[in-house]
Design a protein around this motif. Structure first.
Motif, PDB file in Angstrom:
ATOM      1  N   PRO A   1       0.680  -1.177  -0.068  1.00  0.00           N
ATOM      2  CA  PRO A   1       0.071  -0.038  -0.016  1.00  0.00           C
ATOM      3  C   PRO A   1       0.998   1.432   0.012  1.00  0.00           C
ATOM      4  O   PRO A   1       0.700   2.246  -0.784  1.00  0.00           O
ATOM      5  CB  PRO A   1      -0.785  -0.017   1.111  1.00  0.00           C
ATOM      6  N   GLU A   2       1.986   1.191   0.692  1.00  0.00           N
ATOM      7  CA  GLU A   2       2.730   2.587   0.828  1.00  0.00           C
ATOM      8  C   GLU A   2       3.195   2.875  -0.496  1.00  0.00           C
ATOM      9  O   GLU A   2       3.464   3.975  -0.635  1.00  0.00           O
ATOM     10  CB  GLU A   2       3.984   2.303   1.922  1.00  0.00           C
ATOM     11  N   ARG A   3       3.480   1.872  -1.436  1.00  0.00           N
ATOM     12  CA  ARG A   3       4.097   2.326  -2.827  1.00  0.00           C
ATOM     13  C   ARG A   3       3.065   3.191  -3.429  1.00  0.00           C
ATOM     14  O   ARG A   3       3.682   4.022  -4.398  1.00  0.00           O
ATOM     15  CB  ARG A   3       4.358   1.200  -3.556  1.00  0.00           C
ATOM     16  N   GLY A   4       1.776   2.836  -3.398  1.00  0.00           N
ATOM     17  CA  GLY A   4       0.774   3.871  -3.878  1.00  0.00           C
ATOM     18  C   GLY A   4       1.117   5.353  -3.510  1.00  0.00           C
ATOM     19  O   GLY A   4       1.132   6.429  -4.491  1.00  0.00           O
ATOM     20  N   LEU A   5       1.410   5.869  -2.057  1.00  0.00           N
ATOM     21  CA  LEU A   5       1.529   6.925  -1.876  1.00  0.00           C
ATOM     22  C   LEU A   5       2.852   7.526  -2.230  1.00  0.00           C
ATOM     23  O   LEU A   5       3.058   8.789  -2.414  1.00  0.00           O
ATOM     24  CB  LEU A   5       1.319   7.080  -0.114  1.00  0.00           C
ATOM     25  N   LEU A   6       3.872   6.599  -2.157  1.00  0.00           N
ATOM     26  CA  LEU A   6       5.168   7.172  -2.529  1.00  0.00           C
ATOM     27  C   LEU A   6       5.285   7.387  -4.078  1.00  0.00           C
ATOM     28  O   LEU A   6       5.880   8.531  -4.539  1.00  0.00           O
ATOM     29  CB  LEU A   6       6.191   6.316  -2.091  1.00  0.00           C
TER      30      LEU A   6
ATOM     31  N   VAL B   1      17.252   8.738   0.976  1.00  0.00           N
ATOM     32  CA  VAL B   1      17.320   7.410   1.058  1.00  0.00           C
ATOM     33  C   VAL B   1      15.929   6.661   0.445  1.00  0.00           C
ATOM     34  O   VAL B   1      16.061   5.431   0.266  1.00  0.00           O
ATOM     35  CB  VAL B   1      17.676   6.882   2.486  1.00  0.00           C
ATOM     36  N   TYR B   2      14.956   7.225   0.479  1.00  0.00           N
ATOM     37  CA  TYR B   2      13.533   6.724   0.272  1.00  0.00           C
ATOM     38  C   TYR B   2      13.658   6.331  -1.338  1.00  0.00           C
ATOM     39  O   TYR B   2      12.849   5.386  -1.526  1.00  0.00           O
ATOM     40  CB  TYR B   2      12.382   7.700   0.474  1.00  0.00           C
ATOM     41  N   PHE B   3      14.496   7.227  -2.314  1.00  0.00           N
ATOM     42  CA  PHE B   3      14.239   7.016  -3.652  1.00  0.00           C
ATOM     43  C   PHE B   3      15.519   6.507  -4.237  1.00  0.00           C
ATOM     44  O   PHE B   3      15.762   6.205  -5.297  1.00  0.00           O
ATOM     45  CB  PHE B   3      13.611   8.009  -4.259  1.00  0.00           C
TER      46      PHE B   3
ATOM     47  N   GLY C   1      13.367  13.444   8.169  1.00  0.00           N
ATOM     48  CA  GLY C   1      11.976  14.473   8.504  1.00  0.00           C
ATOM     49  C   GLY C   1      10.960  13.273   8.826  1.00  0.00           C
ATOM     50  O   GLY C   1      10.168  13.689   9.783  1.00  0.00           O
ATOM     51  N   ASP C   2      11.163  12.133   8.508  1.00  0.00           N
ATOM     52  CA  ASP C   2       9.998  11.161   8.776  1.00  0.00           C
ATOM     53  C   ASP C   2       9.967  10.930  10.292  1.00  0.00           C
ATOM     54  O   ASP C   2       8.902  10.896  10.833  1.00  0.00           O
ATOM     55  CB  ASP C   2      10.349   9.842   8.147  1.00  0.00           C
ATOM     56  N   LEU C   3      11.312  10.731  11.011  1.00  0.00           N
ATOM     57  CA  LEU C   3      11.412  10.580  12.239  1.00  0.00           C
ATOM     58  C   LEU C   3      11.209  11.810  13.207  1.00  0.00           C
ATOM     59  O   LEU C   3      10.289  11.539  13.952  1.00  0.00           O
ATOM     60  CB  LEU C   3      12.747  10.016  12.661  1.00  0.00           C
TER      61      LEU C   3
HETATM   62  C1  IPM Z   1       4.551   9.286   6.504  1.00  0.00           C
HETATM   63  C2  IPM Z   1       4.826   7.658   6.587  1.00  0.00           C
HETATM   64  C3  IPM Z   1       5.093   7.395   5.096  1.00  0.00           C
HETATM   65  C4  IPM Z   1       6.597   7.807   5.019  1.00  0.00           C
HETATM   66  C5  IPM Z   1       5.029   5.656   5.029  1.00  0.00           C
HETATM   67  C6  IPM Z   1       3.550   5.459   5.004  1.00  0.00           C
HETATM   68  C7  IPM Z   1       5.401   5.382   3.540  1.00  0.00           C
HETATM   69  O1  IPM Z   1       5.428   6.998   7.635  1.00  0.00           O
HETATM   70  O2  IPM Z   1       4.231   9.837   5.653  1.00  0.00           O
HETATM   71  O3  IPM Z   1       5.340   9.881   7.638  1.00  0.00           O
HETATM   72  O4  IPM Z   1       7.446   6.849   5.670  1.00  0.00           O
HETATM   73  O5  IPM Z   1       6.900   8.660   4.530  1.00  0.00           O
END
Ligand code: IPM
Ligand code: MG
Length: 367
Positions: A89-94, A141-143, A247-249
């Motif tokens: 599912p997360e791949r859709g958002l990414l 690092v996400y991409f 930024g995520d953390l």
């Molecule tokens: C966020 C979430 C996402 C991310 C996930 C769902 C892919 O944790 O938006 O912070 O890691 O960016």
């Protein structure tokens, strides 16, 4: 004139429940403020996988590129844990973030007065807190490539790559400086320049961009020290700019300072479109919370506040955004709480739709 267009993607878990409350709010603005939106709805995440075998259908992607703003609920859930990585599912958002090129992710952490007691930190540390984290969202690092799980001799190795170009750093830095100019004129940039070359470049480029903004007081911090300072004395910050993973953390950490992840919205902005509006996707910071999905327990405020951000950043309706934010403050000040806002001593929480209805009533009172 055509109405501004909104694509709604409720997604998974509590996504559809909280989005149903946002729909009520959107309808209210149409009926009571003459602000009609052309709303369409589609699937994303696990819901899209169930229907189409992909977490984001190409038609949905195309529609997202056309509309004035996308509003997303949440994606993911244990049901999809075993799926191949490429269709999680997360791949859709990414994919949405990447293909819409939404490089600047605004994550405010604001402590509502009524909830200051609810933070895990002392009240004086969080009361009145109002900071903005600007997270780079389409690179790092996400991409970065290479990535994958590869065989090396007789074992496997997992690889991800932290990669930033100067222009990627400069554009997110510029959006953070622009925001700082509209706020307290203070920007803190966070990286790990002590151990990462990408961090050294990050610091250099942010410093260079900073010369265009002599009024903004720029500081730099290692991201680990930043996490420590955020919990020690968060009010020292105004705007923070950082990379995708940090930024995520840091945004989850900042969110919890305010009492609940259920309260925080976000805006992901890209370059301006032909009509001058930025490409934009709005979503709550919280996830799909599968453990409480379907029970009417979810807090719809983060998603409703995300719509308020859409009013402000996509539609130049700052005053209407304030109207909505004030209505939410009112409801909280009146003592209304969803289950996530109950202290250990408990109490009687209001349901997801109960919260939505109370916000509608407060909006009526604002007229
Ligand atoms: C966020 C979430 C996402 C991310 C996930 C769902 C892919 O944790 O938006 O912070 O890691 O960016
Ligand atoms: Mg996150």
């Amino acid at each position: 004139m055509t109405n501004p267009s909104l694509l709604i993607l409720p997604g998974d878990g509590i996504g559809p429940e909280v989005m149903a409350e946002v729909r009520k709010i959107i309808d209210w603005f149409g009926a009571k403020r003459g602000l009609a939106f052309d709303v369409s709805e589609d699937l994303v995440g696990g819901a899209a996988y169930d229907a189409h075998g992909t977490p984001l259908h190409d038609d949905t992607m195309a529609r997202a590129q056309e509309v004035d703003a996308v509003l997303l609920g949440a994606v993911g859930g244990p049901k999809y844990d075993a799926l191949d990585f490429s269709v999680k599912p997360e791949r859709g958002l990414l994919r949405l973030r990447k293909e819409m090129d939404l490089f600047s992710n605004l994550r405010p952490a604001q402590c509502f007065d009524a909830l200051a007691d609810f933070s895990s930190l002392k009240k004086e540390v969080v009361a009145g807190l109002d900071i903005m984290i600007v997270r780079e969202l389409t690179s790092g690092v996400y991409f970065g490539e290479p990535r994958g799980i590869f065989r090396e001799g007789n074992e496997r190795v997992g690889i991800n790559t932290q990669r930033y170009t100067e222009s990627e750093i400069a554009r997110v830095a510029r959006s953070a400086f622009d925001l700082a100019m509209k706020r307290g004129k203070k920007l803190c940039s966070m990286e790990k320049a002590n151990v990462m070359e990408s961090g050294i470049l990050w610091r250099e480029v942010v410093t260079e961009v900073g010369r265009e903004y002599p009024e903004v007081e720029l500081s730099h911090m290692y991201a680990d020290a930043g996490a420590m300072q955020l919990t020690r004395w968060p009010k020292q910050f105004d705007v923070i700019v950082t990379d995708n993973l940090f930024g995520d953390l840091l945004s989850d950490l900042a969110a919890m300072l305010t009492g609940s992840l259920g309260m925080l919205p976000s805006a992901s902005l890209g370059a301006p479109m032909a009509n001058g509006r930025p490409k934009a996707l709005y979503e709550p910071v919280h996830g799909s919370a599968p453990d409480i999905a379907g029970h009417g327990k979810a807090n719809p405020i983060a998603c409703i506040l995300s719509f308020a951000m859409a009013l402000r950043y996509s539609f130049d309706l700052g005053e209407e955004a304030v109207r909505l934010e004030t209505a939410i403050e009112r409801v909280l000040a009146d003592g209304l709480r969803t289950a996530d806002l109950m202290g250990p001593e408990g109490g009687s929480p209001v349901s997801t739709s109960g919260m939505g209805d109370a916000i509608l009533a407060a909006l009526d009172d604002s007229l």
